[in-house]
Design a protein around this motif. Structure first.
Motif, short mmCIF file in Angstrom:
data_model
loop_
_atom_site.label_atom_id
_atom_site.label_comp_id
_atom_site.label_asym_id
_atom_site.label_seq_id
_atom_site.Cartn_x
_atom_site.Cartn_y
_atom_site.Cartn_z
N LYS A 71 0.89 -1.16 0.00
CA LYS A 71 0.00 0.00 0.00
C LYS A 71 0.93 1.21 0.00
O LYS A 71 1.60 1.48 0.98
CB LYS A 71 -0.89 -0.02 1.24
CG LYS A 71 -1.79 -1.24 1.30
CD LYS A 71 -2.44 -1.39 2.65
CE LYS A 71 -3.19 -2.71 2.71
NZ LYS A 71 -3.51 -3.12 4.07
N GLY A 72 0.96 1.89 -1.10
CA GLY A 72 1.97 2.93 -1.25
C GLY A 72 3.15 2.32 -1.99
O GLY A 72 3.01 1.36 -2.73
N LYS A 73 4.32 2.86 -1.76
CA LYS A 73 5.50 2.39 -2.47
C LYS A 73 6.34 1.48 -1.57
O LYS A 73 6.64 1.84 -0.44
CB LYS A 73 6.33 3.59 -2.90
CG LYS A 73 7.47 3.26 -3.83
CD LYS A 73 8.13 4.54 -4.32
CE LYS A 73 9.16 4.31 -5.38
NZ LYS A 73 10.32 3.56 -4.97
N ALA A 74 6.69 0.31 -2.11
CA ALA A 74 7.59 -0.59 -1.38
C ALA A 74 9.01 -0.02 -1.46
O ALA A 74 9.40 0.53 -2.49
CB ALA A 74 7.54 -1.98 -1.98
N ASP A 75 9.77 -0.18 -0.38
CA ASP A 75 11.17 0.25 -0.41
C ASP A 75 11.99 -0.71 -1.25
O ASP A 75 12.95 -0.31 -1.92
CB ASP A 75 11.73 0.32 1.02
CG ASP A 75 11.07 1.43 1.80
OD1 ASP A 75 11.15 2.58 1.36
OD2 ASP A 75 10.47 1.15 2.86
N VAL A 76 11.63 -1.98 -1.21
CA VAL A 76 12.30 -2.99 -2.03
C VAL A 76 11.28 -4.05 -2.44
O VAL A 76 10.46 -4.46 -1.63
CB VAL A 76 13.53 -3.61 -1.32
CG1 VAL A 76 13.13 -4.36 -0.06
CG2 VAL A 76 14.31 -4.53 -2.23
N THR A 77 11.32 -4.42 -3.71
CA THR A 77 10.50 -5.51 -4.22
C THR A 77 11.45 -6.67 -4.49
O THR A 77 12.47 -6.50 -5.16
CB THR A 77 9.77 -5.10 -5.51
OG1 THR A 77 8.93 -3.98 -5.21
CG2 THR A 77 8.93 -6.24 -6.05
N ILE A 78 11.09 -7.82 -3.95
CA ILE A 78 11.93 -9.01 -4.09
C ILE A 78 11.18 -10.01 -4.97
O ILE A 78 10.05 -10.39 -4.66
CB ILE A 78 12.25 -9.60 -2.71
CG1 ILE A 78 13.01 -8.54 -1.90
CG2 ILE A 78 13.06 -10.88 -2.84
CD1 ILE A 78 13.14 -8.85 -0.43
N ILE A 79 11.82 -10.40 -6.06
CA ILE A 79 11.20 -11.27 -7.06
C ILE A 79 11.93 -12.61 -7.01
O ILE A 79 13.15 -12.67 -7.21
CB ILE A 79 11.30 -10.63 -8.46
CG1 ILE A 79 10.69 -9.23 -8.44
CG2 ILE A 79 10.65 -11.51 -9.51
CD1 ILE A 79 11.22 -8.30 -9.48
N LEU A 80 11.16 -13.68 -6.75
CA LEU A 80 11.77 -14.99 -6.62
C LEU A 80 10.72 -16.09 -6.78
O LEU A 80 9.53 -15.81 -6.82
CB LEU A 80 12.49 -15.14 -5.27
CG LEU A 80 11.67 -15.13 -3.99
CD1 LEU A 80 12.55 -15.54 -2.82
CD2 LEU A 80 11.07 -13.79 -3.69
#
Length: 129
Positions: A71-80
């Motif tokens: 909700k809002g902007k993530a500080d880091v998106t982790i894709i796995l």
């Protein structure tokens, strides 16, 4: 907790365990964890069938876990992958090694992802924040 779990994803059980650890934590423990981590993590996890699901761990404001994008902007998106997340949460795989071998990708503040170890440890049985 059932709204966090998604059939066909091993990660959902571990994320639900992290959510339970947060819910069981005292306000003081949550504040301490938020102060140490100070970030919002969004996980984009793909299972073996190719289905993708998102979960968010907010350790910036609320100290909560929920299903869906940040909700809002993530500080880091982790894709796995689902298997990679399960191995990370179980301590079978090191995050740095997963990143270096291409099993884990990040968008945003990559250095913040290094603070995830203790958070993922909360998914282990009888773990505390």
């Amino acid at each position: 907790m059932s709204d966090i779990k998604t059939p066909g994803f091993k990660a959902s059980d571990r994320i639900a365990a992290i959510a339970q650890a947060f819910e069981a934590a005292s306000d003081a423990e949550k504040k301490k964890q938020i102060k140490q981590v100070n970030g919002v993590f969004q996980f984009q996890i793909k299972n073996g069938e190719g289905t993708e699901e998102n979960w968010t761990i907010d350790l910036k404001k609320e100290g909560c876990v929920y299903k869906g994008p940040a909700k809002g902007k993530a500080d880091v998106t982790i894709i796995l992958s689902d298997d990679t997340f399960a191995d990370l949460a179980d301590g079978k795989l090191d995050g740095q090694k997963a990143f270096m071998t291409g099993k884990l990708k990040t968008k945003g503040n990559m250095m913040l992802a290094t603070k995830l170890g203790p958070v993922l440890a909360a998914s282990k049985p009888k773990a505390k924040l």
